[in-house]
Every structure is written in C-alpha cells, then in structure tokens.
Design a protein around this motif. Structure first.
Motif, PDB file in Angstrom:
ATOM      1  N   LEU A   1      -3.006   5.120   3.010  1.00 15.86           N
ATOM      2  CA  LEU A   1      -1.975   5.373   3.752  1.00 15.86           C
ATOM      3  C   LEU A   1      -2.582   5.309   5.285  1.00 15.86           C
ATOM      4  O   LEU A   1      -1.858   4.493   6.260  1.00 15.86           O
ATOM      5  CB  LEU A   1      -1.174   6.559   3.720  1.00 15.86           C
ATOM      6  CG  LEU A   1      -0.156   6.697   2.431  1.00 15.86           C
ATOM      7  CD1 LEU A   1       0.126   8.137   2.208  1.00 15.86           C
ATOM      8  CD2 LEU A   1       1.006   5.561   2.406  1.00 15.86           C
TER       9      LEU A   1
ATOM     10  N   THR B   1       2.324   6.037  -2.802  1.00 11.86           N
ATOM     11  CA  THR B   1       3.396   6.660  -3.265  1.00 11.86           C
ATOM     12  C   THR B   1       3.554   7.062  -4.811  1.00 11.86           C
ATOM     13  O   THR B   1       3.522   8.087  -5.189  1.00 11.86           O
ATOM     14  CB  THR B   1       5.144   6.238  -2.992  1.00 11.86           C
ATOM     15  OG1 THR B   1       4.862   5.964  -1.407  1.00 11.86           O
ATOM     16  CG2 THR B   1       5.788   7.387  -3.095  1.00 11.86           C
TER      17      THR B   1
ATOM     18  N   ARG C   1       0.872  -1.146  -0.162  1.00 13.46           N
ATOM     19  CA  ARG C   1       0.191  -0.036   0.246  1.00 13.46           C
ATOM     20  C   ARG C   1       0.891   1.291   0.022  1.00 13.46           C
ATOM     21  O   ARG C   1       0.661   2.144  -0.708  1.00 13.46           O
ATOM     22  CB  ARG C   1      -0.808  -0.093   0.929  1.00 13.46           C
ATOM     23  CG  ARG C   1      -1.735  -0.932   1.140  1.00 13.46           C
ATOM     24  CD  ARG C   1      -3.154  -0.593   0.918  1.00 13.46           C
ATOM     25  NE  ARG C   1      -4.091  -1.529   0.735  1.00 13.46           N
ATOM     26  CZ  ARG C   1      -5.397  -1.592   0.581  1.00 13.46           C
ATOM     27  NH1 ARG C   1      -5.716  -0.255  -0.339  1.00 13.46           N
ATOM     28  NH2 ARG C   1      -6.487  -2.307   0.279  1.00 13.46           N
ATOM     29  N   THR C   2       1.918   1.308   0.811  1.00 14.75           N
ATOM     30  CA  THR C   2       2.674   2.283   0.973  1.00 14.75           C
ATOM     31  C   THR C   2       3.336   2.806  -0.424  1.00 14.75           C
ATOM     32  O   THR C   2       3.476   3.845  -0.889  1.00 14.75           O
ATOM     33  CB  THR C   2       3.997   2.208   2.014  1.00 14.75           C
ATOM     34  OG1 THR C   2       3.361   1.582   3.060  1.00 14.75           O
ATOM     35  CG2 THR C   2       4.823   3.387   2.045  1.00 14.75           C
TER      36      THR C   2
ATOM     37  N   VAL D   1      -2.271   1.452   6.221  1.00 12.62           N
ATOM     38  CA  VAL D   1      -0.827   1.440   6.621  1.00 12.62           C
ATOM     39  C   VAL D   1      -0.799   1.827   8.138  1.00 12.62           C
ATOM     40  O   VAL D   1      -0.184   0.880   9.048  1.00 12.62           O
ATOM     41  CB  VAL D   1       0.159   2.265   5.630  1.00 12.62           C
ATOM     42  CG1 VAL D   1       1.324   2.295   6.298  1.00 12.62           C
ATOM     43  CG2 VAL D   1      -0.051   1.669   4.331  1.00 12.62           C
TER      44      VAL D   1
END
Lengths: 561, 102
Positions: A398, A155, A150-151, A402
């Motif tokens: 995020l 991004t 996911r990060t 996350v």
C-alpha cells in the motif's frame, strides 16, 4: 481529524461488541492458580527469543533483511518455520479438542489442512520464489496494473491476517488465563507487546528463528504427550487398537467415535470444506511470504517437503492426543472433569484444553508447565508471523507501491513497516479483548474460506493463464473476497449462532465451493471481455513472466553466472 | 527481462524439454493428490459406513483410520517424489539453459 474520529468510533464499537459478546453464555473459564514451572520455562523462552531479536536486529539493515531475512534461510530451516506458522495454538489445541469430542471427524480436518501442501509444491512454490520479492502481491502485480492489483492483494492479505489474528489472540488470552493464572487482558497485552518487539526490531530473521525454535519445542512436546498418553492409556502395550478400544468404552459416542459423524453433514458441505482447507493454505499471506526467505527455487521446494513431513507428523500426534485424552481425562473420576453451570460434566477449561490437561495427566506439573510454555510460545510465534505479513502488505504494497508509486527509499519503507507493526500489534490487542468469548476454531475455518476465495484464485491464474488481465483479476478477486465474507456472515455460523438472527440466509457453513467458483468465473469473464490496449500488453508480457517463472532467470536474489 | 533474452531462452530446445517434462509431472502429481483427497472426502460425504467398518473381524480400529493416515502419508510421499526429481533433473536442465543463454 476525520480519520481519528472514525478510528475512535471503530474502537469504541469493537469494545462494545466485546462487552456484548462477553455477556453471552459460553461457559466460564476459570483462572488457575499460578503455575510456577510454566512461568519459569516461559520466561526462559521469552529471554531466548529476545536475545535472538537482539542478534537479528544487528543483521537487519536493508528492506530485504526486514521482509525476507536477507534471503538466507535454508530449505530445512524454512520448512520448520513454515510448519511452525501452520502449527498454531488453535490447530494444536483445536484439533486435539475436536478429536476429544468427535473422534474420527478431527482427522478429516487434519487431512484437509495437510493436502494443500503438495498442491503448493507442484503448482506454486518455485513460481512464487521466482516471481516474487517480499509479498505475494509482487507476484499478482508482476505483469498487471500496479495500483489496483496491489490494493486488492493487500486488502485480501489484511482481511486474512486480521481474521487469523482474532483467533490467535483470543486463544492466547484464554490459554494464558487457564495456564498461568494471569488476567485475560494482561495476557493479551503481553502477547501484543512481545510481538511488536520481535517484529519491529528483528524483522523476518527474528520472526523466522522464533518460529523455528517454537516448532521444535512443539513437535517435541506433542510427541512426549502423545506417546506418553499412549503408553499410560494402554497399560504399556502401546497398541493403538487398545487405545481406541478403551476410548470407545469411555466416550458417550461409543463405536461411532471411530467413523465420520455429524461434523460433516451434507456432501456439498464436505466438498466445500475440503476446498477451503486445501486451497486456503495457498492464500495465506504469512505462509506465502516464507517463500521469499530462501535463496532459490531448489530451497523453496525443499522447504515444502520438510514442512509437509513435520505438519503431517504433527497431525498424527494431535489425533493420538485426542484419543489419549478421552481415555485418561474423560472418566468422571479422572479429576479433570468438572460440573459446569448447567450441571453437565465437562473438561476442565473446556474442550480446547484436552492437550494441556493430558500433559498434566501424563507428566505431572512439569510437563504441564512445559506444554503451557510451548503453547504460549506458539501463539507468540504465529502472531509475529501474521503481524509481519500484515505490516508488509501495508508498507510494501500500500505505502511504497500504491501511495508513493514506487518512489520511496528502503529506509522509509522499513520505517513505515515498523509503524504498521506497532499499529497492528495494538489492533491485535484490542481485537483479542473485543472477541474474548468467541469460538477459536471456527475463525480459523473462516479465514481459510476467505484465503481460498480471494487470494488463491488470482495467484494461481496469474501464474498459469496468459489471457488474464487486470480487469479480470480485479473482478474475480474482489468478488471472491466479498462473496466469501458475505456468505460466512449470512451463513449458519455467524448469522444463526453468533448473531442469533434465526435461520441463515446462506445455507452452508463452508462457502468456499461457491465463492471460489464466483471468483474464478469473475476472473474468466472479466478477462475475456477485456479488449483494451492494456489487456493486449498484459497478454504479451506473459511470455517474459513465464520464462522467469520457469527458470528463475532474473528472479530476486538469483545468483549470477 | 530483455526481449532478446526471452527469445533466446524460448528458442532453446532444453527450455521446451524442461517445460513439457515439469508441467506433465507436476500436474500429474497434483491430479493424483486431488483424486486421493477428494476420493476420501466423497467417501466421508456419501459412504460413512464404509469408513466405519472394522478393519478386521472383532477389531475396533475402523477402515477409516488407515485410509485417513494413508492420505496424510501420501501427501508427504508425493511431495518427496516431486522434490527429488525437480531438485536433480529439472534443476540440471535449468542450469544448462542458463549456461547456454547467459
């Protein structure tokens, strides 16, 4: 505190960069006299869209409403909305301007931008719909480790969104300055404020309807200009041959106008550009997000079909508009050419104003006003879509998945999304001001390179290759993102033209061929080298993913039997 | 998704029919699109003169114009071909699979 200091430093730096760039010699954009019909039509559009936002706000309660318009958009509506996302002001004004200057070369870009759609249709549309929920990160984290995937996906989304936003905001400011006689800074601020209103209150439902209305207005307006210009330029015969003949008589390139020219110089450059254009589309988060707004795979496919038709037609129009502009605007006595500071004759407002000036030549102030309003509407709609995609990456990927590891309720998530919208809106305004003097068109190309190299490879491989693992995806995804960004910075467009640092370190303008290869290689090597227990579980999970992907059983919002 | 459901679907012959039909069809169309587009790009890269020839003697319209438009139209037509088969035959197969296993 530390964060705020850093943030302030970034803001100050970007403002300084803006001042430095503003000092560069890019040719001046003159503010125009206040255009009354344009302002009336524009206010009508803003009024209508704010009404829609109010209506949508009543219907936007859950996270699914906010991110995906409750999954209730039809294929035809979504096709228009996708086409709307794609027909940005940068492509409308940029491609017609490109044709105005280079002739045939403009068509090469149009073709490349279109052929990504069939590929999305055949390989991704229904897969996306069946696997995802709100963002494309849902798809790439489906059977992989959630936090790192996911990060990375978020991004990639944010980089693409921000790059795209810069192009759109700069275009917005300049356009409004030329069209409405409004100061650049106020123009950029008003765009920012409006999109914050649309997105925070109306979510995806308002964003989609704003996009649909704008797509209809833009297609209608472009049709009138294109065929109006064809009619006037050919003395009523409507023959493209006559249009092309007149254009080659007027344009300094003469017959070279009708064949590929200097825009695509080397074969490698051409292939690389082609890759970026074709596969970049399949990595744009605001476009991918639209596949979650339809109820099922059937409608997802229909939406791509309609979108391809609308976009293809639109590109044919921009080609006609470019040639119409050569015939009607380029003659020195047309009243649309002005002598710039260097004593060279150029189009009033610059080459990107070809379509707008042509509207005036064909239909007077009324059509000029209409097209100006439509162009502004286009920017508002595209920026809204981008902002929503960026905000979703922040809140859904995020924040919820996350940082909070999935332990948030919907209300919290939506609230974070709205806050993120506000922040992105402010960032968009600041970037618009900072990059005032940048070329709009190349930023769009850059965005496509990054999307094609960072987002597309992990998406397509996660759908089709059972042996991909988290490690492989991370290696390939990050390498793609970093290499494409680095190659653009070290390449001729940024290193030489923007930063003026001399010969480029990376010799190609279009890095996609190289950065995409690096990304795919990274995924492959990282995956086959991965012998961990996790990797084995991820291989095993492919079966279930593939069944859902192929049949839609278990898919988000799938109807029960 | 539960493992037994996955197995039930995977052992359904219609699922394999759907997969093989759709995969070959989708990749074939994708291949056609790639060949058309990269054919065009390679001509742009290696043989600009070819695209610059007049369409007929004395015309100013070049061969490149119908070819460029042709690529645009082919993209639309190919998506149309896919959607018409997918939304009828493939969706019917999917529906039958769902009815049998769910």
């Amino acid at each position: 505190m530390r964060m705020w200091q850093n943030l302030t430093a970034v803001l100050v730096l970007s403002l300084v960069a803006g001042v430095a760039l503003a000092a560069g010699d890019i040719g001046e954009v003159k503010k125009q006299a206040v255009n009354v019909p344009a302002i009336i039509m524009f206010l009508a559009f803003v009024g209508a869209t704010l009404g829609i936002t109010y209506w949508a706000a009543q219907r936007t309660k859950t996270a699914k409403d906010f991110y995906a318009a409750g999954g209730g958009i039809t294929g035809f509506q979504n096709g228009l909305a996708i086409a709307g996302d794609y027909m940005s002001a940068a492509s409308f004004l940029g491609i017609s301007g490109l044709v105005f200057i280079n002739g045939y070369d403009g068509l090469i870009y149009s073709v490349g931008w279109l052929v990504g759609w069939p590929i999305i249709m055949f390989l991704m549309a229904e897969q996306l719909r069946n696997l995802g929920k709100y963002t494309y990160a849902d798809v790439v984290s489906y059977r992989f480790q959630r936090v790192p995937m996911r990060t990375m996906a978020a991004t990639g989304s944010l980089v693409v969104v921000i790059l795209y936003l810069i192009g759109q905001m700069v275009g917005a400011g300049k356009l409004i300055q030329v069209l409405f006689g409004l100061d650049y800074t106020y123009a950029v601020i008003s765009v920012g404020v409006l999109i914050i209103l649309y997105v925070t209150f109306g979510g995806m439902l308002a964003t989609t309807w704003v996009q649909i209305i704008k797509a209809c207005l833009l297609l209608g307006g472009a049709t009138i200009i294109a065929f109006g210009a064809l009619y006037v330029a050919t003395g009523g015969s409507m023959s493209p041959e006559a249009l092309f003949r007149r254009a080659t008589e007027i344009h300094a390139k003469k017959d070279a106008l009708m064949r590929p020219g200097a825009l695509v110089t080397s074969p490698l450059e051409a292939i690389s550009l082609g890759l970026a254009l074709m596969f970049g589309t399949a990595g744009l988060p605001h476009i991918l997000m639209r596949f979650f707004t339809v109820p099922n795979a059937t409608e997802a496919r229909k939406s791509v079909f309609y979108a391809t038709g609308f976009i293809g037609y639109f590109y044919i129009l921009t080609f006609l508009i470019g040639f119409g502009a050569i015939v009607l605007l380029m003659p020195a006595d047309s009243g649309f050419m002005v002598t710039n500071a260097k004593g060279v004759l150029e189009l009033k407002g610059g080459q990107n104003m070809a379509a707008v000036n042509l509207a005036q030549a064909v239909g007077g102030n009324l059509l000029l006003g209409f097209i100006s309003a439509v162009a502004f509407a286009t920017i508002l709609a595209v920026v809204s879509g981008l902002t929503l995609a960026g905000a979703s990456a922040i809140s859904h990927d995020l924040y919820a998945n996350v940082f909070a590891h999935g332990n948030v309720n919907e209300q919290q998530e939506v609230r974070v999304s709205k806050m993120a919208t506000l922040v992105l809106g402010v960032i968009a305004i600041l970037l618009g001001i900072a990059f005032e003097q940048q070329n709009v068109a190349y930023l769009v190309g850059l965005t496509f390179s990054v999307a094609a190299s960072a987002n597309f490879p992990i998406l397509i491989v996660s759908i089709f290759w059972s042996k991909m693992t988290t490690k492989g995806a991370l290696l390939g995804g990050w390498l793609g993102l970093i290499s494409s960004t680095l190659f653009v910075i070290l390449g001729p467009t940024v290193w030489t033209d923007v930063l003026k640092l001399g010969d480029p370190i990376f010799p190609f303008k279009n890095p996609a061929l190289f950065s995409m290869t690096i990304s795919f290689l990274g995924i492959w090597i990282g995956s086959i080298m991965d012998n961990s227990e996790n990797a084995r579980q991820e291989h095993a999970a492919f079966e279930a993913q593939d069944v859902r992907c192929q049949t839609g059983i278990g898919a988000e919002g799938a109807s029960s039997h | 998704m539960q493992q037994d459901l996955v197995h039930a679907i995977k052992s359904n012959p219609k699922y394999h029919e759907l997969l093989s039909k759709r995969k070959s069809f989708a990749w074939m169309l994708a291949g056609i699109m790639l060949v058309i587009y990269y054919g065009f790009i390679l001509i742009v890269a290696f043989n600009k003169e070819f695209l610059g020839q007049p369409l007929s003697a004395g015309s100013i319209t070049t061969v490149g114009i119908p070819i460029g438009l042709g690529v645009i139209i082919s993209a639309f037509v190919l998506t149309g071909i896919y959607v018409s088969r997918a939304n009828s035959e493939f969706d019917r197969l999917t529906r039958e699979i769902k009815e049998e296993v769910l």
